[in-house]
Every structure is written in structure tokens, then in C-alpha cells.
Scaffold this active site. Structure first.
Site, PDB file in Angstrom:
ATOM      1  N   HIS A  83       0.838  -1.206   0.000  1.00 26.80           N
ATOM      2  CA  HIS A  83       0.000   0.000   0.000  1.00 26.80           C
ATOM      3  C   HIS A  83       0.872   1.255   0.000  1.00 26.80           C
ATOM      4  O   HIS A  83       1.817   1.352   0.779  1.00 26.80           O
ATOM      5  CB  HIS A  83      -0.905  -0.009   1.232  1.00 26.80           C
ATOM      6  CG  HIS A  83      -2.079   0.909   1.099  1.00 26.80           C
ATOM      7  ND1 HIS A  83      -1.949   2.285   1.074  1.00 26.80           N
ATOM      8  CD2 HIS A  83      -3.403   0.667   0.952  1.00 26.80           C
ATOM      9  CE1 HIS A  83      -3.152   2.833   0.942  1.00 26.80           C
ATOM     10  NE2 HIS A  83      -4.050   1.872   0.848  1.00 26.80           N
ATOM     11  N   GLY A 165       5.201  22.995   8.485  1.00 29.86           N
ATOM     12  CA  GLY A 165       6.431  22.352   8.935  1.00 29.86           C
ATOM     13  C   GLY A 165       7.341  21.995   7.777  1.00 29.86           C
ATOM     14  O   GLY A 165       7.107  22.379   6.635  1.00 29.86           O
ATOM     15  N   HIS A 170      10.127  14.190   8.056  1.00 30.47           N
ATOM     16  CA  HIS A 170      10.697  13.552   9.237  1.00 30.47           C
ATOM     17  C   HIS A 170      11.507  12.331   8.769  1.00 30.47           C
ATOM     18  O   HIS A 170      11.039  11.579   7.921  1.00 30.47           O
ATOM     19  CB  HIS A 170       9.557  13.137  10.173  1.00 30.47           C
ATOM     20  CG  HIS A 170      10.009  12.613  11.502  1.00 30.47           C
ATOM     21  ND1 HIS A 170      10.542  11.353  11.670  1.00 30.47           N
ATOM     22  CD2 HIS A 170      10.019  13.182  12.735  1.00 30.47           C
ATOM     23  CE1 HIS A 170      10.847  11.161  12.944  1.00 30.47           C
ATOM     24  NE2 HIS A 170      10.533  12.269  13.610  1.00 30.47           N
ATOM     25  N   PRO A 171      12.724  12.132   9.310  1.00 26.21           N
ATOM     26  CA  PRO A 171      13.611  11.083   8.745  1.00 26.21           C
ATOM     27  C   PRO A 171      13.048   9.659   8.826  1.00 26.21           C
ATOM     28  O   PRO A 171      13.366   8.823   7.976  1.00 26.21           O
ATOM     29  CB  PRO A 171      14.886  11.212   9.591  1.00 26.21           C
ATOM     30  CG  PRO A 171      14.492  11.999  10.810  1.00 26.21           C
ATOM     31  CD  PRO A 171      13.375  12.897  10.370  1.00 26.21           C
ATOM     32  N   THR A 172      12.219   9.385   9.819  1.00 26.27           N
ATOM     33  CA  THR A 172      11.665   8.024   9.924  1.00 26.27           C
ATOM     34  C   THR A 172      10.143   7.998   9.821  1.00 26.27           C
ATOM     35  O   THR A 172       9.562   6.974   9.462  1.00 26.27           O
ATOM     36  CB  THR A 172      12.036   7.365  11.272  1.00 26.27           C
ATOM     37  OG1 THR A 172      11.521   8.195  12.339  1.00 26.27           O
ATOM     38  CG2 THR A 172      13.545   7.228  11.405  1.00 26.27           C
ATOM     39  N   ALA A 173       9.465   9.124  10.116  1.00 23.56           N
ATOM     40  CA  ALA A 173       7.987   9.125  10.155  1.00 23.56           C
ATOM     41  C   ALA A 173       7.383   9.851   8.961  1.00 23.56           C
ATOM     42  O   ALA A 173       6.164   9.909   8.822  1.00 23.56           O
ATOM     43  CB  ALA A 173       7.495   9.757  11.456  1.00 23.56           C
TER      44      ALA A 173
END
Lengths: 308, 308
Positions: A83, A165, A170-173
Site C-alpha cells: 500500500h 512544517g 521527518h527522517p523516519t515518520a
């Protein structure tokens, strides 16, 4: 309990680890009056969809808390699945229920978006009714390229910047796509025939994309075990095209094929207003509104009394 | 809603003068915890129906106060209207809601009847569950002849004497018919014709007393100001004869007369179950129950949470 109610349907890029899914549910449930109604997880999609509801301020608080929790426990660099996804908390739609409007949900979405950026450091895009730009109304347009392509695209292409923002993801999220939309009713009408071509023909006649009724997606399916066929639908705006219109139109078209309607069915839940509208419209009720229902009227009087 | 609740639905022989209707509402509202839920006034009927509810003692006090006020401001000698009436405050039923029983309402009706006679000088007949004589169980039997004939009949016919007070009727306010009953849906269907005989004919076909549908009382009336006629009904058991059956049957009978149904209307309130039943039955909904309605599911989840 007759305060305004809002539904929220967060979609997460995690559909495999029960401990993480439990942590997401817990984050929602820590807020008084936020009530989880339904959870679906899919391993292939690697995706979990949680349906919860409550008064607007409770739902907002749960949404922010679960956005934070998702950013802590889901890492998009390793979260693969068929997905498409842009964020750990990928999509966050707010949906009006009894006593609230789409505009209320737009405002809630915007407030949630600001809080998510400021409190968790995950940037936000707005879609559907909450979109700030016309090219971001459709979810698929916002998400195109997904996490992997968009995190580099935002570095050079200003048009790809989040609404709030960033501009770096965000690096992981990744980023959260926050929106407001109307309630979607999954509704099927079953026909007393095993001729699939009739269901397909009727589905084609009524669906919006082939010039039928507005706000209707429809497919013809076979219910082989019962010897019936089904017109399987999503009604994306039951106030524009109410249940009774859909049902009556299918009865009419089926009759043209010499076929009777066996029954209809709701998949999952429907809003009170959709049921009341159907009754009021079938009965041609003059001046009907939800406060004509004694339980609704007593509950809202009680609510006013307790809150003044 | 933890304390017992009772509903009261006074019917007044005044549907035209806003100042008088306001005075009636004020008399009810002066009692703490008595809450007016709905008001319907009709010019042709010259009738106002007020639905209010609250704890039993509050409802009793409001009922006595509004009986007094009605006797002061409504004069039956000039109050004409197509709806039959015996009193200024014509009918005063007490109806059990959450936490109270029909027997509680019988006792409340008897107490109200005694107080109305002693405090306002208007005599009282008891009907339905509060009836003291079997021939007075039916409202239409008590009211037969109306104010004009009964006020002379009581002078010579002992069988016509009120249950409390009199035997002469009040010279301007007549008598109050006080009772206790289950929830009654007042439901009208308006026909696109000015031919009163058609409404009367259909009323005769569907009412229980002439062999029609169970639990249906029906009259044919003229809505002269709108050029329509009306089948005016009381549905005394909506689970036995649901709204959709009544409506569909009238549509069918009207068609036999070459007449269309213009609209229907609820007078006052209806229980949630009656509305949901109508929708589910029209839509031929499979496996429908009230918990399929998202707001109901939320309320019952909330109830479970608050009570465990």
C-alpha cells in the site's frame, strides 16, 4: 451524551506487529470519551486502519497522541508494504457525525495539523475538504512518489513542500496527510437473479463515473453461494445522494430487467442522519429533523442543562 | 437520565393566538425540571399539542398549572376548529418514559384529575389506562358529542357525568380528559385533493375500528387553508403497525382514488425505534439493528464505560 460527535480514521504504515498496533490503540484510548469502533490490519498492505469517534476535543487529542506514538514506533525506512504511504501515520481524516459539520472537521484537521508539527516534528499536508491548495484535494495527488521520492523532492522543489512544517520530511515518520471528508457508507443491494450482467449493468447506470447518481461508486458482483447478484457500493456523500434514492433507483432499474430486489445491507455502521433521512424521505415527512426523535431530543436537552 | 421520567402531552383547543400559546408554555415552564420538548399548533384544527417531560412530581405540578391557565384564557364557546374537543385543556395523557411504568402514570393521572377539579373547578373524565369505567377507556367514547352536546347531556343523563367534579361542565373550559397510556405517535398523511370524502373513505379503510390495520385510529379532515385533505391518525402501537405500513397503505388507497400523497407529518415526537424501523423496512435492510447506527453504538459504549 448528545454533544457533537466526530469520527476519525487514521491509517498507519504498520499492519504486522501486534504490539505496535496495540500501542497505537492505547494512545487513542488514553483520552476520555474517545471510543475505538473498528480496527483492520493487513499484512500484505502492512497497514492498519483504526476507526474511532467521540466529542471533537477528545478526538483531536487522541489524533495528536497517536500521531506522536506512530512517529516513535514506526520507521518508514524499513516499513515496506504494497500500500502506498508517505507517513508512519499516513492519512488522518476527520469525519462529521451527529451535531457536527464538514466545516467543523476542516477546522479540527487544521488544528490537528498544527499540533502534530509543533508537538512531534512531523510535517503535515492537508487534503480533501481541508486542502489549502486545489492540487492537494485528492489524496493520491498528495501521496504521489511516497516517502522515498518525496523526502528528496522537497529539498529542491518548493511546490512539494508540506503545508505545515518541514520543508524536510521527518527522517523516519515522513509526513502526515490530514483531511476532512464526509462519512462513507458501504451499502449493497442484492438482486433475486444469478445473472451477473444485470448487476454490472445497474452498477454502471448508477455510478457517478459513468454519469449516474452523484457520490456513488458501484460494482456488480456475484454472490454465488446464494445464487444472487449484488450491486456493491460506496456512498461518499449520503446527503447528496441518500440511501432511499439509491435503493429506489436500483429497484426501478431491476424492474426493467424483470428482476426483484431481495434485500439491501449496510457494511459496518451508518450515521444516524443517513437512517433518519431515509425514513423521512420515504415517508415524505414534512419538517422532520433529528430533534423529532424523542431520545435525541431528551439527550440534547439534558446536555444543554448539564453544560450551562 | 437516572431519575424516573414521565412524558405529558396536553392538547389544547387553541391553535391560533401566539400570546395564548405562549401563556400555556409559560405555565408549564415555571416548574423546575419540567422541560418542553415540542409544540405543534394547527390553525385549521385550532389546536396546540405540547410535549413536555421531567420527573413525575414536576410533570404533575406543570399539568395542574397549565390546566388552570387554559381554563382562564380559552373559551370553548368561541373556540371553533375542525378537531373535536370537550375542554379548553382537552386531553391530558401521562406517558411512561425511562424508569417509570404505565401504573405510575395511572396514579399520576388520578392525582392530577383530583387537583384539577379542586383547584380549578373544571371536572375530569379519566380514559385509557386511567379509566375508572370500561366504557371510558377510549378517548373518542368520552369525547363523543363534544362540549356543545355534553354540557346539556350531563344535566339529564347521569351516565354522562364526569368521573370527578361537576356534574355540570365548566361554562367556558368544559372538562379535561385525563389519562395514562403508552407512547402514541400522532401521524398525519396529507392528500393532494380538496375532496374530504376521499380522506374519510381512506380513514375508514385503515382504522382498526372498521376492520383496517391494528392499533390505528384515523379521521378524515379538511385542511381548507391549503386546499388539501388529511388522514389524521394516532398509531397506538408502532411495533405492531409501523409507520411505513401506514404510509404505503394510504399511498395505495389514494392511488385507487386517483390522488397523490402530498406529504406526511409527525405531530410531536416519535421514538427512535419507530424511525429506524421505517427506514430499515423501506430499504429491506438485512440484519439491521439500532447498534448499526454509529451514534447509538457510541452512546451504548459510553454507557458501558460509565457504569462498569
Amino acid at each position: 451524551l448528545n454533544s457533537p460527535l466526530v469520527e476519525c480514521v487514521p491509517n498507519f504504515a504498520e499492519g504486522r506487529d501486534p504490539a505496535r498496533i496495540e500501542a497505537l490503540l492505547a494512545a487513542i484510548g488514553t483520552v476520555p470519551h474517545s471510543t475505538v469502533l473498528h480496527v483492520t490490519s493487513d499484512t500484505d498492505h502492512n497497514r492498519t486502519v483504526i476507526t474511532f469517534a467521540g466529542p471533537p476535543r477528545s478526538v483531536l487529542e487522541s489524533a495528536v497522541r497517536v500521531a506522536r506514538r506512530a512517529s516513535e514506533i514506526i520507521d518508514l525506512r524499513t516499513a515496506d508494504g504494497v500500500h502506498p504511504r508517505l507517513g508512519a501515520l499516513d492519512v488522518l481524516p476527520f469525519v462529521p457525525l451527529d451535531g457536527s459539520t464538514l466545516q467543523d472537521c476542516v477546522e479540527l484537521a487544521h488544528e490537528a495539523g498544527h499540533r502534530i508539527w509543533h508537538e512531534t516534528g512531523v510535517p503535515v499536508y492537508f487534503y480533501e475538504a481541508a486542502a489549502l491548495r486545489p492540487d492537494r484535494r485528492k489524496l493520491e495527488d498528495v501521496r504521489r512518489g511516497e516517502f522515498e521520492l518525496l523526502r528528496t523532492a522537497v529539498l529542491t522543489d518548493k511546490a512539494k513542500h508540506p503545508d505545515i512544517g518541514g520543508p524536510e520530511l521527518h527522517p523516519t515518520a515522513g509526513a502526515v496527510i490530514v483531511g476532512a471528508r464526509k462519512f462513507l457508507i458501504a451499502y449493497n443491494v442484492n438482486l433475486r437473479t444469478d445473472d451477473l450482467s444485470i448487476a454490472r449493468n445497474i452498477a454502471r447506470s448508477i455510478r457517478t463515473s459513468s454519469g449516474g447518481l452523484p457520490a456513488v461508486k458501484a460494482l456488480g458482483l456475484s454472490l454465488a453461494s446464494r445464487g444472487l447478484v449484488q450491486v456493491s457500493m460506496n456512498l461518499t456523500d449520503f446527503e447528496t445522494t441518500p440511501l432511499d434514492i439509491v435503493f429506489s433507483e436500483i429497484v426501478r432499474l431491476a424492474k426493467q430487467h424483470g428482476v426483484e430486489v431481495e434485500e439491501s445491507e449496510l457494511i459496518g455502521l451508518a450515521p444516524r442522519k443517513a437512517i433518519e433521512m431515509a425514513a423521512a424521505r420515504f415517508l415524505k415527512l414534512k419538517d422532520f429533523d433529528t430533534e423529532r426523535v424523542i431520545e435525541n431530543r431528551l439527550a440534547s436537552t439534558e446536555y444543554v442543562r448539564n453544560n450551562r
